[in-house]
Design a protein around this motif. Structure first.
Motif, PDB file in Angstrom:
ATOM      1  N   ASP A 156      25.518  24.249  36.093  1.00 54.04           N
ATOM      2  CA  ASP A 156      26.459  25.024  36.908  1.00 54.04           C
ATOM      3  C   ASP A 156      26.788  26.336  36.197  1.00 54.04           C
ATOM      4  O   ASP A 156      26.409  26.552  35.039  1.00 54.04           O
ATOM      5  CB  ASP A 156      27.711  24.201  37.233  1.00 54.04           C
ATOM      6  CG  ASP A 156      28.585  23.905  36.028  1.00 54.04           C
ATOM      7  OD1 ASP A 156      28.456  24.604  34.998  1.00 54.04           O
ATOM      8  OD2 ASP A 156      29.394  22.976  36.110  1.00 54.04           O
ATOM      9  N   PRO A 157      27.464  27.254  36.875  1.00 52.88           N
ATOM     10  CA  PRO A 157      27.750  28.570  36.264  1.00 52.88           C
ATOM     11  C   PRO A 157      28.529  28.497  34.964  1.00 52.88           C
ATOM     12  O   PRO A 157      28.524  29.452  34.186  1.00 52.88           O
ATOM     13  CB  PRO A 157      28.562  29.275  37.362  1.00 52.88           C
ATOM     14  CG  PRO A 157      28.081  28.667  38.635  1.00 52.88           C
ATOM     15  CD  PRO A 157      27.849  27.214  38.298  1.00 52.88           C
ATOM     16  N   ASN A 158      29.202  27.371  34.731  1.00 52.54           N
ATOM     17  CA  ASN A 158      29.909  27.214  33.457  1.00 52.54           C
ATOM     18  C   ASN A 158      28.986  26.787  32.325  1.00 52.54           C
ATOM     19  O   ASN A 158      29.418  26.629  31.194  1.00 52.54           O
ATOM     20  CB  ASN A 158      31.030  26.183  33.610  1.00 52.54           C
ATOM     21  CG  ASN A 158      32.103  26.634  34.589  1.00 52.54           C
ATOM     22  OD1 ASN A 158      32.344  27.826  34.735  1.00 52.54           O
ATOM     23  ND2 ASN A 158      32.732  25.676  35.263  1.00 52.54           N
TER      24      ASN A 158
ATOM     25  N   PRO B 161      29.324  18.917  39.897  1.00 50.12           N
ATOM     26  CA  PRO B 161      29.330  20.319  39.447  1.00 50.12           C
ATOM     27  C   PRO B 161      30.707  20.941  39.635  1.00 50.12           C
ATOM     28  O   PRO B 161      31.544  20.450  40.392  1.00 50.12           O
ATOM     29  CB  PRO B 161      28.291  20.974  40.372  1.00 50.12           C
ATOM     30  CG  PRO B 161      27.467  19.851  40.917  1.00 50.12           C
ATOM     31  CD  PRO B 161      28.384  18.678  41.001  1.00 50.12           C
ATOM     32  N   ALA B 162      30.917  22.046  38.942  1.00 50.77           N
ATOM     33  CA  ALA B 162      32.180  22.764  39.081  1.00 50.77           C
ATOM     34  C   ALA B 162      32.363  23.222  40.519  1.00 50.77           C
ATOM     35  O   ALA B 162      31.403  23.597  41.198  1.00 50.77           O
ATOM     36  CB  ALA B 162      32.203  23.970  38.135  1.00 50.77           C
TER      37      ALA B 162
ATOM     38  N   CYS C 198      24.936  26.105  42.742  1.00 49.98           N
ATOM     39  CA  CYS C 198      24.084  25.542  41.697  1.00 49.98           C
ATOM     40  C   CYS C 198      22.637  25.465  42.177  1.00 49.98           C
ATOM     41  O   CYS C 198      22.364  25.377  43.379  1.00 49.98           O
ATOM     42  CB  CYS C 198      24.559  24.148  41.312  1.00 49.98           C
ATOM     43  SG  CYS C 198      26.257  24.072  40.718  1.00 49.98           S
ATOM     44  N   VAL C 199      21.719  25.496  41.234  1.00 52.97           N
ATOM     45  CA  VAL C 199      20.296  25.359  41.519  1.00 52.97           C
ATOM     46  C   VAL C 199      19.825  24.012  40.990  1.00 52.97           C
ATOM     47  O   VAL C 199      20.161  23.626  39.863  1.00 52.97           O
ATOM     48  CB  VAL C 199      19.483  26.499  40.869  1.00 52.97           C
ATOM     49  CG1 VAL C 199      17.989  26.280  41.074  1.00 52.97           C
ATOM     50  CG2 VAL C 199      19.910  27.843  41.458  1.00 52.97           C
ATOM     51  N   LEU C 200      19.060  23.287  41.807  1.00 52.31           N
ATOM     52  CA  LEU C 200      18.535  21.990  41.402  1.00 52.31           C
ATOM     53  C   LEU C 200      17.154  22.176  40.790  1.00 52.31           C
ATOM     54  O   LEU C 200      16.261  22.763  41.395  1.00 52.31           O
ATOM     55  CB  LEU C 200      18.437  21.064  42.619  1.00 52.31           C
ATOM     56  CG  LEU C 200      19.697  20.926  43.485  1.00 52.31           C
ATOM     57  CD1 LEU C 200      19.456  19.926  44.605  1.00 52.31           C
ATOM     58  CD2 LEU C 200      20.896  20.521  42.655  1.00 52.31           C
TER      59      LEU C 200
END
Length: 236
Positions: free
Chosen positions: A135-137, A170-171, A176-178
């Motif tokens: 995730d972006p985090n 995810p956050a 998100c990309v799988l």
């Protein structure tokens, strides 16, 4: 919303909280219980080993999985969401209806996932895709997607019931990309436990495959009439 798209309500078998599919690996039963509930329900809908009908789906049969379940429309070009649960929409950060399922997948693996979905409808067979999500985090998350073919009103295997289960969520409010890191294709029959093909690691190299004469490909829709070579190796 789910009721209208899954088909009219009826007395479908309810499997939540009951014993899970015998074909599941023991570790996955504990790691991905939502996927196991969906697959057990799919198995319960089958009659004489025939694929379930999409119109027979009842959301009450997999009530614990609705936020992570989805239905795909499949043709020779690929697969698009007919409906998707709210947690999957959160990953995409938008409405998924009509969106290609590969829009959730890393670009390098999209063609492989498209071929996999079309192929399991042709066989028919069921598939498991192991995934990594960052995730972006920067938090790494392990997930698994299952893909279970179904027939449409014309008896053609042009629908797929699926579910995306996570070891942790995810956050929120982050797209998100799988990243597929492994796939397993199994016969759709509950009585056949052999693996047709297993692929693993980030390059998705072929690990094992049954001999071609052990697999009978059965194209089930006119849209699949386009000849496609059997998936025997996928490179990064």
């Amino acid at each position: 919303m789910f009721k209208g798209l899954f088909g009219k309500p009826h007395d479908a078998p309810l499997v939540g909280g009951q014993s899970l599919s015998k074909s599941a690996d023991t570790d996955d039963i504990y790691r991905y219980p939502i996927n196991q509930e969906v697959e057990a329900y799919w198995q319960a809908l089958k009659q004489d080993d025939a694929l379930p009908k999409r119109n027979d789906l009842d959301p009450r049969g997999m009530r614990n999985a609705l936020t992570q379940a989805f239905v795909l429309n499949v043709d020779g070009r690929g697969a698009r969401f007919r409906i998707a649960g709210s947690k999957i929409a959160d990953i995409y950060q938008g409405d998924l209806r009509g969106v290609a399922v590969t829009d959730l997948i890393s670009p390098a693996k999209r063609e492989m996932i498209t071929e996999l979905i079309v192929e399991i409808c042709q066989m028919p067979a069921k598939a498991q895709v192991d995934l990594e999500i960052t995730d972006p985090n920067g938090t790494p998350i392990i997930a698994q997607m299952i893909l279970l073919p179904m027939t449409d009103a014309n008896g053609q295997a042009s629908q797929v019931l699926g579910c995306l289960d996570f070891t942790s969520l995810p956050a929120q409010n982050s797209r998100c990309v799988l990243e597929p890191v492994g796939t397993i294709v199994r016969p759709q029959s509950e009585r056949k436990h052999q693996i047709i093909r297993r692929m693993k690691d980030k390059r998705l190299q072929l690990v094992s495959e049954l001999a071609h004469d052990e697999i009978q490909l059965k194209p089930t829709a006119e849209s699949f009439s386009r000849s496609k070579p059997k998936l025997t190796l996928v490179v990064s």
